[in-house]
Scaffold this motif. Sequence first.
Motif, PDB file in Angstrom:
ATOM      1  N   TYR A 111       0.832  -1.202   0.000  1.00 18.31           N
ATOM      2  CA  TYR A 111       0.000   0.000   0.000  1.00 18.31           C
ATOM      3  C   TYR A 111       0.869   1.256   0.000  1.00 18.31           C
ATOM      4  N   GLN A 157       1.879  -1.207  -4.243  1.00 15.99           N
ATOM      5  CA  GLN A 157       1.037  -1.991  -5.143  1.00 15.99           C
ATOM      6  C   GLN A 157      -0.383  -1.440  -5.233  1.00 15.99           C
ATOM      7  N   ARG A 158      -0.756  -0.599  -4.282  1.00 17.02           N
ATOM      8  CA  ARG A 158      -2.110  -0.045  -4.286  1.00 17.02           C
ATOM      9  C   ARG A 158      -2.090   1.386  -3.766  1.00 17.02           C
ATOM     10  N   ILE A 208      -8.007   6.570  -5.561  1.00 16.96           N
ATOM     11  CA  ILE A 208      -8.626   5.720  -6.582  1.00 16.96           C
ATOM     12  C   ILE A 208      -9.375   6.641  -7.538  1.00 16.96           C
ATOM     13  N   SER A 226       2.722   4.742  -6.812  1.00 18.76           N
ATOM     14  CA  SER A 226       1.577   3.948  -6.356  1.00 18.76           C
ATOM     15  C   SER A 226       0.750   3.509  -7.552  1.00 18.76           C
ATOM     16  N   SER A 227       0.509   2.216  -7.624  1.00 19.71           N
ATOM     17  CA  SER A 227      -0.228   1.642  -8.750  1.00 19.71           C
ATOM     18  C   SER A 227      -1.731   1.889  -8.612  1.00 19.71           C
ATOM     19  N   ARG A 228      -2.347   2.211  -9.724  1.00 19.06           N
ATOM     20  CA  ARG A 228      -3.810   2.330  -9.783  1.00 19.06           C
ATOM     21  C   ARG A 228      -4.405   1.174 -10.566  1.00 19.06           C
ATOM     22  N   ASN A 280      -5.347  -4.772  -8.455  1.00 21.57           N
ATOM     23  CA  ASN A 280      -4.801  -4.595  -7.101  1.00 21.57           C
ATOM     24  C   ASN A 280      -5.871  -4.067  -6.154  1.00 21.57           C
ATOM     25  N   THR A 281      -6.594  -3.059  -6.601  1.00 22.99           N
ATOM     26  CA  THR A 281      -7.623  -2.433  -5.771  1.00 22.99           C
ATOM     27  C   THR A 281      -8.781  -3.390  -5.508  1.00 22.99           C
ATOM     28  N   TYR A 311      -7.767  -6.188  -3.092  1.00 22.12           N
ATOM     29  CA  TYR A 311      -7.667  -5.690  -1.724  1.00 22.12           C
ATOM     30  C   TYR A 311      -9.065  -5.501  -1.133  1.00 22.12           C
ATOM     31  N   GLN A 356      -0.609 -11.242  -3.595  1.00 23.06           N
ATOM     32  CA  GLN A 356       0.086 -10.098  -4.165  1.00 23.06           C
ATOM     33  C   GLN A 356       1.240 -10.466  -5.085  1.00 23.06           C
TER      34      GLN A 356
END
Length: 185
Positions: free
Chosen positions: A15, A46-47, A53, A72-74, A78-79, A82, A96
């Motif tokens: 995160y 990763q999120r 978001i 930070s990945s969008r 991943n979202t 989670y 993950q």
Amino acid sequence: IHQNAMKTILYLSPYSAFPARYGGAMRINNLCREVSRQYQVMHFAQRVQRDQIAFSLAPVIQQITPNYIEYSSRNPLNTLLYGAACRTLKIPPFLQSEVLGITSPQWLYKQLQTASIVNVEHPWQFLWVYRQVVTRKPIVVTAHNVEADLCIADDMNIPRPLANFLMRDVERQEAFAMRYAARIF
């Protein structure tokens, strides 16, 4: 020290840590800030945080200090995982590493090639990182919990046989990370 002469630490976490609003994020953010006094710190989250978001798939890239950048990945996978797995089903983010195999951005591969050290927060992403770097550079695991002890079948909102399987997978992932990490912090 001239920035080009600095060693680089690639820090992976499940995160985003910036802005730091809760315990885990505060610890990561403060650690990366402090380490960035002597090293270039490239943090891959990763999120994104919930308020980041968006309909955009573009990552959130933030320059925290002159030597500390957080990416930070969008990626919606991943979202979604989670939200569905951790929040709704109350299971740890045990997928993950597998998700990183599907969703890893080129930015992360580039950082893996140039980093001097890779630090993985929790055991969840360790297997993927290990497969990428094998023995070419040290991998440090930051483990402030014994995840296998926190993973309790009765706390999960899934059928008991699946919860028991998941508990064994958490133990396996954690044991692998502890066995193959160059250092454990």
